[in-house]
Design a protein around this motif. Structure first.
Motif, PDB file in Angstrom:
ATOM      1  N   VAL A  18      44.004  46.010  38.091  1.00 26.44           N
ATOM      2  CA  VAL A  18      43.396  45.040  39.176  1.00 26.44           C
ATOM      3  C   VAL A  18      42.290  45.202  39.533  1.00 26.44           C
ATOM      4  N   ASP A  19      41.753  46.441  39.477  1.00 23.57           N
ATOM      5  CA  ASP A  19      40.251  46.560  39.691  1.00 23.57           C
ATOM      6  C   ASP A  19      39.317  45.408  39.030  1.00 23.57           C
ATOM      7  N   GLU A  20      39.749  45.330  37.511  1.00 22.99           N
ATOM      8  CA  GLU A  20      38.922  44.393  36.869  1.00 22.99           C
ATOM      9  C   GLU A  20      39.233  42.855  37.560  1.00 22.99           C
ATOM     10  N   VAL A  21      40.578  42.715  37.700  1.00 22.38           N
ATOM     11  CA  VAL A  21      40.886  41.184  38.246  1.00 22.38           C
ATOM     12  C   VAL A  21      40.002  40.979  39.523  1.00 22.38           C
ATOM     13  N   LEU A  22      40.052  42.049  40.205  1.00 24.60           N
ATOM     14  CA  LEU A  22      39.423  42.010  41.415  1.00 24.60           C
ATOM     15  C   LEU A  22      37.853  41.595  41.554  1.00 24.60           C
ATOM     16  N   GLU A  23      37.181  42.368  40.599  1.00 23.98           N
ATOM     17  CA  GLU A  23      35.961  42.371  40.379  1.00 23.98           C
ATOM     18  C   GLU A  23      35.556  40.698  39.756  1.00 23.98           C
ATOM     19  N   GLY A  51      43.851  36.959  31.049  1.00 26.77           N
ATOM     20  CA  GLY A  51      44.707  37.702  30.058  1.00 26.77           C
ATOM     21  C   GLY A  51      45.347  38.672  30.875  1.00 26.77           C
ATOM     22  N   VAL A  52      46.247  38.449  32.028  1.00 22.12           N
ATOM     23  CA  VAL A  52      47.023  39.577  32.498  1.00 22.12           C
ATOM     24  C   VAL A  52      48.318  38.615  33.088  1.00 22.12           C
ATOM     25  N   GLY A  53      49.017  39.824  33.371  1.00 22.95           N
ATOM     26  CA  GLY A  53      50.404  39.432  34.034  1.00 22.95           C
ATOM     27  C   GLY A  53      50.440  38.582  35.481  1.00 22.95           C
ATOM     28  N   ARG A  54      51.410  38.427  35.975  1.00 23.71           N
ATOM     29  CA  ARG A  54      51.663  37.644  36.986  1.00 23.71           C
ATOM     30  C   ARG A  54      51.540  38.779  38.146  1.00 23.71           C
ATOM     31  N   SER A  55      52.212  40.074  38.061  1.00 27.04           N
ATOM     32  CA  SER A  55      52.269  41.140  39.149  1.00 27.04           C
ATOM     33  C   SER A  55      50.797  41.404  39.236  1.00 27.04           C
ATOM     34  N   THR A  56      49.898  41.658  38.151  1.00 21.50           N
ATOM     35  CA  THR A  56      48.689  42.237  38.325  1.00 21.50           C
ATOM     36  C   THR A  56      47.759  41.211  39.109  1.00 21.50           C
ATOM     37  N   LEU A  57      47.724  39.921  38.775  1.00 18.45           N
ATOM     38  CA  LEU A  57      47.176  38.830  39.314  1.00 18.45           C
ATOM     39  C   LEU A  57      47.767  38.692  40.843  1.00 18.45           C
ATOM     40  N   ARG A  58      48.852  38.839  41.237  1.00 18.32           N
ATOM     41  CA  ARG A  58      49.250  38.655  42.534  1.00 18.32           C
ATOM     42  C   ARG A  58      48.862  40.013  43.543  1.00 18.32           C
ATOM     43  N   ASN A 144      48.765  49.436  43.073  1.00 21.89           N
ATOM     44  CA  ASN A 144      49.358  48.597  44.024  1.00 21.89           C
ATOM     45  C   ASN A 144      48.729  48.726  45.181  1.00 21.89           C
ATOM     46  N   TYR A 145      47.395  48.362  45.329  1.00 26.91           N
ATOM     47  CA  TYR A 145      46.530  48.412  46.479  1.00 26.91           C
ATOM     48  C   TYR A 145      46.982  47.870  47.833  1.00 26.91           C
ATOM     49  N   ALA A 146      47.676  46.752  47.616  1.00 29.69           N
ATOM     50  CA  ALA A 146      48.276  46.006  48.960  1.00 29.69           C
ATOM     51  C   ALA A 146      49.243  46.873  49.611  1.00 29.69           C
ATOM     52  N   GLU A 147      50.299  47.477  48.734  1.00 26.54           N
ATOM     53  CA  GLU A 147      51.261  48.564  49.043  1.00 26.54           C
ATOM     54  C   GLU A 147      50.699  49.892  49.598  1.00 26.54           C
ATOM     55  N   TYR A 148      49.562  50.149  48.824  1.00 28.84           N
ATOM     56  CA  TYR A 148      48.839  51.510  49.039  1.00 28.84           C
ATOM     57  C   TYR A 148      48.419  51.414  50.731  1.00 28.84           C
ATOM     58  N   ILE A 149      47.546  50.210  50.853  1.00 32.16           N
ATOM     59  CA  ILE A 149      47.400  50.028  52.188  1.00 32.16           C
ATOM     60  C   ILE A 149      48.379  49.910  53.265  1.00 32.16           C
TER      61      ILE A 149
END
Length: 226
Positions: A18-23, A51-58, A144-149
């Motif tokens: 998730v960090d990598e995708v955000l970056e 190169g990631v799955g749907r849950s990571t991207l979302r 899971n940053y959105a759920e963490y927040i």
């Protein structure tokens, strides 16, 4: 704008995806090739390019949505909503206020609800706080940053609820949009994000033990660490 000319994402290695995708998404969005209103590539395209799955991207997209950078509309895809970390919409005055003023107000509010919660909390209140605190830690560990927040916000709201002061609870709820945006932006700006879980645990224990002096100390520390 033709999105076919913007497909230069690189494959993401297996670490904190998730960090990598955000970056990578931030780099692409703020590269100068996009304008407000432009569409991002489709979800399947982004999944393939990153190169990631749907849950990571979302999960990454959710953070960018909360930070007011992206907007997702069902059937219409994802578009650039803003290229700034501000917005002109509901509660714009609060969200555009000086950050020092916001922190001053939050410090006063966090402090007062925590003091009242230490004096007035029930066993049910404590169970709610502990549940949100445990979920907060679990979701952060999973990336899971959105759920963490969301769990972080619910933890603080449960303290406000335990204060048994409906006016203070309403005031705290009015801060929820700016809290969500601020936390999302903090994660975006800190790819090696580490939170202040220890302080949150100490706040909970101080409320549990009805230790008002410790509640004051940790509530102030929490805001100052933001």
């Amino acid at each position: 704008m033709d999105t076919n000319n913007k497909q230069s994402f690189s494959k993401v290695p297996r670490r904190k995806l998730v960090d990598e995708v955000l970056e990578q998404l931030q780099h692409k969005i703020f590269s100068g090739k996009y304008q407000v209103g432009d569409q991002l590539p489709t979800e399947p395209q982004l999944m393939e390019e990153l190169g990631v799955g749907r849950s990571t991207l979302r999960e990454a997209v959710k953070i960018l949505v909360h930070a007011n950078i992206l907007e997702v509309k069902q059937g219409k895809g994802t578009r650039i909503k803003s290229l700034n970390f501000t917005e002109d919409s509901f509660e714009a005055r609060l969200k555009n206020a000086d950050i020092d003023h916001i922190n001053e107000a939050r410090k006063m509010l966090d402090l007062q609800v925590a003091i009242l919660a230490a004096n007035r909390r029930t066993e049910e209140d404590l169970l709610k706080m502990k549940g949100h605190l445990d979920k907060r830690k679990k979701e952060l560990e999973k990336g899971n940053y959105a759920e963490y927040i969301n769990a972080d916000i619910q933890f603080h709201l449960s303290i406000a609820e335990a204060s048994k002061n409906i006016v203070l609870l309403d005031l705290y709820q009015s801060f929820v949009p700016i809290l969500r945006q601020t936390l999302s932006q903090l994660i975006l700006k800190s790819m090696d994000y580490k939170d202040n879980s220890l302080i949150h645990e100490r706040i909970f224990m101080a409320i549990l033990n009805q230790d008002v002096e410790k509640v004051k100390e940790y509530a102030i520390q929490n805001v100052e660490l933001k």
